[in-house]
Design a protein around this motif. Structure first.
Motif, PDB file in Angstrom:
ATOM      1  N   MET A 139      35.322  41.949  38.541  1.00  5.99           N
ATOM      2  CA  MET A 139      36.044  40.859  37.897  1.00  5.99           C
ATOM      3  C   MET A 139      36.532  41.211  36.490  1.00  5.99           C
ATOM      4  O   MET A 139      37.498  40.612  36.048  1.00  5.99           O
ATOM      5  CB  MET A 139      35.181  39.604  37.881  1.00  5.99           C
ATOM      6  N   PRO A 140      35.909  42.146  35.774  1.00  4.13           N
ATOM      7  CA  PRO A 140      36.387  42.462  34.420  1.00  4.13           C
ATOM      8  C   PRO A 140      37.875  42.804  34.363  1.00  4.13           C
ATOM      9  O   PRO A 140      38.566  42.384  33.450  1.00  4.13           O
ATOM     10  CB  PRO A 140      35.517  43.645  33.990  1.00  4.13           C
ATOM     11  N   ASN A 141      38.386  43.583  35.329  1.00  4.75           N
ATOM     12  CA  ASN A 141      39.812  43.913  35.305  1.00  4.75           C
ATOM     13  C   ASN A 141      40.668  42.686  35.549  1.00  4.75           C
ATOM     14  O   ASN A 141      41.733  42.536  34.949  1.00  4.75           O
ATOM     15  CB  ASN A 141      40.140  45.001  36.335  1.00  4.75           C
ATOM     16  N   LEU A 142      40.214  41.781  36.439  1.00  3.44           N
ATOM     17  CA  LEU A 142      40.947  40.541  36.685  1.00  3.44           C
ATOM     18  C   LEU A 142      41.022  39.712  35.411  1.00  3.44           C
ATOM     19  O   LEU A 142      42.076  39.168  35.076  1.00  3.44           O
ATOM     20  CB  LEU A 142      40.293  39.720  37.803  1.00  3.44           C
ATOM     21  N   LEU A 143      39.905  39.620  34.706  1.00  7.43           N
ATOM     22  CA  LEU A 143      39.875  38.856  33.453  1.00  7.43           C
ATOM     23  C   LEU A 143      40.809  39.464  32.413  1.00  7.43           C
ATOM     24  O   LEU A 143      41.541  38.743  31.727  1.00  7.43           O
ATOM     25  CB  LEU A 143      38.454  38.784  32.898  1.00  7.43           C
ATOM     26  N   LYS A 144      40.783  40.778  32.304  1.00  6.59           N
ATOM     27  CA  LYS A 144      41.643  41.456  31.331  1.00  6.59           C
ATOM     28  C   LYS A 144      43.112  41.208  31.658  1.00  6.59           C
ATOM     29  O   LYS A 144      43.916  40.885  30.770  1.00  6.59           O
ATOM     30  CB  LYS A 144      41.337  42.964  31.340  1.00  6.59           C
ATOM     31  N   GLU A 145      43.469  41.327  32.930  1.00  5.37           N
ATOM     32  CA  GLU A 145      44.859  41.104  33.337  1.00  5.37           C
ATOM     33  C   GLU A 145      45.274  39.659  33.104  1.00  5.37           C
ATOM     34  O   GLU A 145      46.387  39.395  32.645  1.00  5.37           O
ATOM     35  CB  GLU A 145      45.051  41.467  34.815  1.00  5.37           C
ATOM     36  N   LEU A 146      44.380  38.716  33.426  1.00  8.48           N
ATOM     37  CA  LEU A 146      44.713  37.310  33.221  1.00  8.48           C
ATOM     38  C   LEU A 146      44.869  37.005  31.740  1.00  8.48           C
ATOM     39  O   LEU A 146      45.800  36.299  31.339  1.00  8.48           O
ATOM     40  CB  LEU A 146      43.647  36.398  33.842  1.00  8.48           C
ATOM     41  N   LYS A 147      43.995  37.550  30.925  1.00  7.32           N
ATOM     42  CA  LYS A 147      44.089  37.306  29.475  1.00  7.32           C
ATOM     43  C   LYS A 147      45.422  37.810  28.933  1.00  7.32           C
ATOM     44  O   LYS A 147      46.087  37.129  28.152  1.00  7.32           O
ATOM     45  CB  LYS A 147      42.928  37.976  28.738  1.00  7.32           C
ATOM     46  N   GLU A 148      45.840  38.991  29.376  1.00  6.09           N
ATOM     47  CA  GLU A 148      47.125  39.539  28.923  1.00  6.09           C
ATOM     48  C   GLU A 148      48.291  38.654  29.356  1.00  6.09           C
ATOM     49  O   GLU A 148      49.217  38.411  28.579  1.00  6.09           O
ATOM     50  CB  GLU A 148      47.309  40.961  29.453  1.00  6.09           C
ATOM     51  N   LEU A 149      48.254  38.182  30.598  1.00  7.13           N
ATOM     52  CA  LEU A 149      49.321  37.288  31.087  1.00  7.13           C
ATOM     53  C   LEU A 149      49.347  35.988  30.294  1.00  7.13           C
ATOM     54  O   LEU A 149      50.423  35.519  29.891  1.00  7.13           O
ATOM     55  CB  LEU A 149      49.111  36.962  32.563  1.00  7.13           C
ATOM     56  N   LEU A 150      48.178  35.382  30.103  1.00 10.88           N
ATOM     57  CA  LEU A 150      48.120  34.132  29.348  1.00 10.88           C
ATOM     58  C   LEU A 150      48.627  34.325  27.929  1.00 10.88           C
ATOM     59  O   LEU A 150      49.415  33.522  27.426  1.00 10.88           O
ATOM     60  CB  LEU A 150      46.687  33.576  29.324  1.00 10.88           C
ATOM     61  N   ASP A 151      48.189  35.393  27.291  1.00 11.97           N
ATOM     62  CA  ASP A 151      48.581  35.639  25.908  1.00 11.97           C
ATOM     63  C   ASP A 151      50.084  35.848  25.776  1.00 11.97           C
ATOM     64  O   ASP A 151      50.713  35.348  24.841  1.00 11.97           O
ATOM     65  CB  ASP A 151      47.820  36.850  25.354  1.00 11.97           C
ATOM     66  N   SER A 152      50.680  36.559  26.720  1.00 11.18           N
ATOM     67  CA  SER A 152      52.113  36.865  26.611  1.00 11.18           C
ATOM     68  C   SER A 152      53.025  35.758  27.148  1.00 11.18           C
ATOM     69  O   SER A 152      54.166  35.652  26.726  1.00 11.18           O
ATOM     70  CB  SER A 152      52.430  38.174  27.342  1.00 11.18           C
ATOM     71  N   ARG A 153      52.519  34.906  28.056  1.00  9.45           N
ATOM     72  CA  ARG A 153      53.400  33.923  28.688  1.00  9.45           C
ATOM     73  C   ARG A 153      53.056  32.463  28.437  1.00  9.45           C
ATOM     74  O   ARG A 153      53.936  31.610  28.517  1.00  9.45           O
ATOM     75  CB  ARG A 153      53.423  34.145  30.203  1.00  9.45           C
ATOM     76  N   ALA A 154      51.787  32.150  28.203  1.00  8.53           N
ATOM     77  CA  ALA A 154      51.388  30.744  28.152  1.00  8.53           C
ATOM     78  C   ALA A 154      51.237  30.184  26.744  1.00  8.53           C
ATOM     79  O   ALA A 154      51.261  28.970  26.566  1.00  8.53           O
ATOM     80  CB  ALA A 154      50.080  30.554  28.923  1.00  8.53           C
TER      81      ALA A 154
END
Length: 181
Positions: free
Chosen positions: A1-16
């Protein structure tokens, strides 16, 4: 799950996140706006969110997952697909902001919830907790047990504490502090 969290954090930070002055639905002024739908309605974002939430609820013996429309809608749909793929048997529901004035006149849409079911309530963001509180109240009226509430981001502005006072445990995937806010 760590990679999923990292990817989600990057998406949220750049788009949301929009870092600007804004008035929130609570009436408070903030120096940023968070719109989780910009990620939960993105295929990759929906995939990441759904799989992270499935991991968060896997051992909770959950019968249903849902939340208040609009922030919860894409999350609920995505979790339903991921849960099915992972062999997790649960139903989905959406709580309307107010009961329909015609037809079924329902407040909660989806397969009928039954008293005693264990449910999780989700939303994209928690500020004062108002949206999650409304969903919790609706499912409690049916007699369901709210196992926990999950938000993509907790703005850390009292919502989690308000829910805790109602006996609802809150788990945020991220907090505002995780994004330097």
């Amino acid at each position: 799950m760590p990679n999923l969290l990292k990817e989600l954090k990057e998406l949220l930070d750049s788009r949301a996140f929009e870092r600007r002055q804004v008035v929130l639905s609570s009436g408070k002024t903030s120096n940023y706006y968070f719109d989780g739908r910009k990620v939960s309605l993105n295929p990759k974002g929906a995939y990441l969110i759904a799989n992270i939430i499935c991991d968060m609820i896997r051992n909770d013996n959950v019968n249903a997952i849902g939340g208040l429309t609009m922030g919860a809608d894409p999350i609920v749909g995505a979790v339903g697909v991921a849960a099915f793929e992972q062999g997790m048997n649960m139903s989905l529901f959406i709580v309307r902001k107010e009961a329909k004035k015609h037809g079924t006149m329902r407040l909660i849409e989806g397969p009928a919830l039954q008293a005693g079911q264990r449910v999780v309530v989700v939303d994209d963001v928690i500020t004062t907790g108002g949206s999650i509180i409304k969903a919790v109240q609706a499912v409690r009226e049916v007699g369901c047990e709210v196992v926990k509430a999950i938000a993509l981001v907790d703005r850390q502005e009292g919502g989690a504490e308000a829910l805790l006072e109602m006996g609802v445990k809150v788990e945020a995937i991220f907090t505002a502090a995780d994004f330097g806010l």
